[in-house]
Design a protein around this motif. Structure first.
Motif, PDB file in Angstrom:
ATOM      1  N   VAL A 107       0.849  -1.195   0.000  1.00  0.00           N
ATOM      2  CA  VAL A 107       0.000   0.000   0.000  1.00  0.00           C
ATOM      3  C   VAL A 107       0.882   1.241   0.000  1.00  0.00           C
ATOM      4  O   VAL A 107       1.803   1.355   0.820  1.00  0.00           O
ATOM      5  N   LEU A 155      -8.496   0.895   2.869  1.00  0.00           N
ATOM      6  CA  LEU A 155      -8.251   1.020   1.429  1.00  0.00           C
ATOM      7  C   LEU A 155      -9.267   1.926   0.738  1.00  0.00           C
ATOM      8  O   LEU A 155      -9.047   2.332  -0.405  1.00  0.00           O
ATOM      9  N   PHE A 193      -3.688   0.959  -3.213  1.00  0.00           N
ATOM     10  CA  PHE A 193      -3.423  -0.467  -3.050  1.00  0.00           C
ATOM     11  C   PHE A 193      -2.763  -1.007  -4.317  1.00  0.00           C
ATOM     12  O   PHE A 193      -3.310  -0.891  -5.414  1.00  0.00           O
TER      13      PHE A 193
END
Length: 479
Positions: free
Chosen positions: A74, A117, A124
Motif C-alpha cells: 500500500v 483502502l 493499493f
C-alpha cells in the motif's frame, strides 16, 4: 487419478460448481497473456522516466529494480511510505522512499493508524502492473526529500503525477507498440492455454474476452499466444462467443456506456443498433448488455482476471458474478513454502517448546507473587530455589528465541528479501490475502491450471478455521 502439482493448484474460497456455469469471461493482460514481469514492468518504468525527463525531473540515473517491491503493498500518499498491512489493517513493515523504517519508527508513525483502502490517502498495489509504479515512487520520494524536485507540493502530488504519466504512456500506445514489435522479449507462451479454452468451449461453455486493451493490441496478443497451438483452420477468435475490447473496467460493470461494433481488421467502428451479433467483436459497452445478449446473469457467469478491484471485486459486488483471480507469482510463493517445509516443521516444534517454557515461568512467577504478598495457600518452595529455576528457564527461553528468530529471518527472505511472503504478514494473513478471500471464489497462478481440473470440476472450499479449532499437521497423521 491425475496428480496435480501443488504450484499449479486451484484454491477455493467459496464452493464453485463449474458444471453449473454456462458462461466464462476472461480478462487478457496478466490473465490470458502472461508477461515476463521484469521486462514488461522495466519497459513501463523507462516510459515513466522518459515522460518525467521531459518535465525536467532529475531521473536519468534512476534504475528499475523489480526485486524491491511486490504486489499487495500500500502506498501511503500522505507520508511517502510504502507499507505491508495485515488483514486487520495494521502496518507490519514500512519503507520511506527506498529506506526501511525500523520497528520503533514504524510504531511511532502507525501505532494509531488502521489502513482503510477506501481512504484516498492510500493506493493499493493489487496488480503486477503496480511494480514499476512502486519502484519509481520510492525513488522519487528520496529525491523530493532532498529538495531535488520542484513544482511538487508533497507525496500525494508525487503519486498522482506518476499515475498520470503511466496512464499517458498506455493511452498514447508507445509502450504497447514496443511490445508488439518484440513480443518474445515480453510474453511467456503457455501451450496449455488454448487447450484449456477448447475444453471449456466443447463442454458447452460460452467464452467471453473482456479486456481494457484496445483492438489492435488485443488482436495481436491473442493471435501470438493462441494461434500456433490451435487446430488447423482455427484462430483465436473462434474460441470466443463474444469479444469486448477497450472495456474500461471497472466502469464496464457499473455504468452504461455505449457499445460499438468493430467492423474491420483495422478497428473501424459503428454504433451497435439492435442486438449484439453472435461471435462479434465490440468496443466498450457494459455488463448489462452482455447479460441480456447471453440470457444469463449473476452466479451463472464466472469472470477470470488478475486485478482485485477492476476484475473481481466490482463484478462480484455489483453483479454477483462468480470470480477467479489469477495470481501469477503464486507459483513462486508455493515453491518457497515447499522449500521451507523443514524449517516450518522445526519452528512449530520450537514454538511448542517455547510455550512450555513460558508456562513454567508463569507458574513460578505466580508462586513468588503469592509468597511475597502473603496470600492464597502457603507456599512451601524456597524462594531462592524458585528464582534460580526462573533464571535457568529464562536463559533457555532466550536461547530458543534466538534460534527461532534465525529460522524466521531465513524464511522471511525466501519469497522476497524485503517483504517476505505475498499472502502472509508474519503469522497472520496479509491484507492482499484478506481481499482475495473476500472477492475471489477461486484463485490460481494461471488459467491453464484449469486444464488439470476439467470443465466439470466441483471446487469445494475447505472447512474454515477459527482460533479454537484443534491443530493437526500432516506428520501427526503418521504417528
Amino acid at each position: 487419478m491425475i496428480k496435480i502439482p501443488h504450484t499449479r493448484g486451484i484454491f477455493c474460497n467459496r464452493t464453485l460448481n463449474l458444471r453449473a456455469i454456462p458462461v466464462i469471461g476472461y480478462d487478457m493482460d496478466y490473465t490470458l497473456v502472461h508477461y515476463k514481469v521484469d521486462a514488461w514492468e522495466g519497459l513501463a518504468y523507462e516510459y515513466i522516466k522518459k515522460y518525467l525527463e521531459r518535465d525536467g525531473w532529475p531521473v536519468e540515473d534512476l534504475v528499475f529494480d523489480p526485486s524491491i517491491f511486490i504486489r499487495g503493498l500500500v502506498i501511503d500518499r500522505e507520508l511517502g511510505n510504502i507499507v505491508k498491512v495485515n488483514r486487520f489493517g495494521y502496518v507490519k513493515a514500512a519503507y520511506h522512499g527506498t529506506h526501511r523504517l525500523d520497528f520503533e519508527k514504524m510504531r511511532e508513525v502507525y501505532s494509531r493508524t488502521i489502513i482503510d483502502l477506501a481512504d484516498t490517502r492510500y493506493a493499493f498495489l493489487n496488480t503486477l502492473f503496480s511494480i514499476s509504479e512502486a519502484c519509481i515512487f520510492s525513488q522519487l520520494v528520496d529525491l523530493l526529500d532532498r529538495g531535488k524536485i520542484s513544482g511538487i507540493i508533497g507525496y500525494h502530488d508525487l503519486a498522482l503525477r506518476i499515475r498520470t504519466v503511466l496512464d499517458q504512456a498506455h493511452l498514447e500506445g508507445e509502450l504497447k507498440n514496443e511490445i508488439m514489435a518484440n513480443p518474445e522479449k515480453f510474453v511467456e507462451l503457455d501451450p496449455d492455454l488454448p487447450l484449456t479454452l477448447l475444453d471449456q468451449k466443447h463442454a458447452g461453455k460460452k467464452l467471453l474476452l473482456i479486456t481494457n486493451s484496445g483492438w489492435i493490441y488485443s488482436k495481436f496478443m491473442m493471435s501470438y499466444i493462441c494461434d500456433r497451438y490451435l487446430p488447423k483452420g482455427m484462430d483465436w477468435r473462434d474460441l470466443f462467443d463474444l469479444i469486448v475490447v477497450s472495456a474500461r473496467k471497472p466502469s464496464f460493470f457499473v455504468d452504461k456506456p455505449p457499445m460499438f461494433e468493430i467492423v474491420d481488421e483495422d478497428g473501424l467502428l459503428q454504433p451497435v443498433i439492435g442486438e449484439i451479433k453472435k461471435k462479434g467483436c465490440y468496443l466498450g459497452g457494459n455488463a448489462a448488455m452482455i447479460e441480456r445478449y447471453l440470457g444469463v446473469s449473476g452466479e451463472q457467469i464466472l469472470y477470470v482476471g488478475d486485478h482485485l478491484f477492476c476484475d473481481v471485486s466490482i463484478s462480484k459486488d455489483v453483479l454477483r458474478w462468480r470470480t477467479a483471480l489469477i495470481i501469477r507469482e503464486l507459483e513462486q510463493e508455493l515453491e518457497a513454502i515447499e522449500n521451507a517445509r523443514a524449517d516450518h516443521r522445526q519452528i512449530r516444534k520450537m514454538m511448542q517448546e517455547k510455550e512450555e517454557l513460558e508456562a513454567q515461568i508463569r507458574h513460578y512467577q505466580l508462586i513468588l507473587q503469592r509468597r511475597e504478598n502473603k496470600y492464597a495457600s502457603k507456599v512451601k518452595e524456597d524462594p531462592a530455589m524458585i528464582k534460580a529455576q526462573l533464571r535457568g528457564l529464562r536463559d533457555d527461553l532466550h536461547e530458543l528465541d534466538v534460534q527461532i528468530g534465525e529460522l524466521n529471518v531465513r524464511d522471511s527472505k525466501r519469497f522476497n528479501n524485503n517483504w517476505s511472503y505475498l499472502m502472509r504478514t508474519g503469522n497472520d494473513k496479509s491484507k492482499f490475502t484478506r481481499q482475495v478471500e473476500r472477492y475471489a471464489d477461486i484463485y490460481t497462478s494461471r488459467v491453464s491450471n484449469l486444464l488439470y481440473y476439467t470443465p466439470f470440476m466441483y471446487f469445494r472450499s475447505p472447512r474454515g478455521s477459527i482460533p479454537h479449532d484443534p491443530v493437526f499437521y500432516p506428520e501427526d497423521l503418521k504417528d
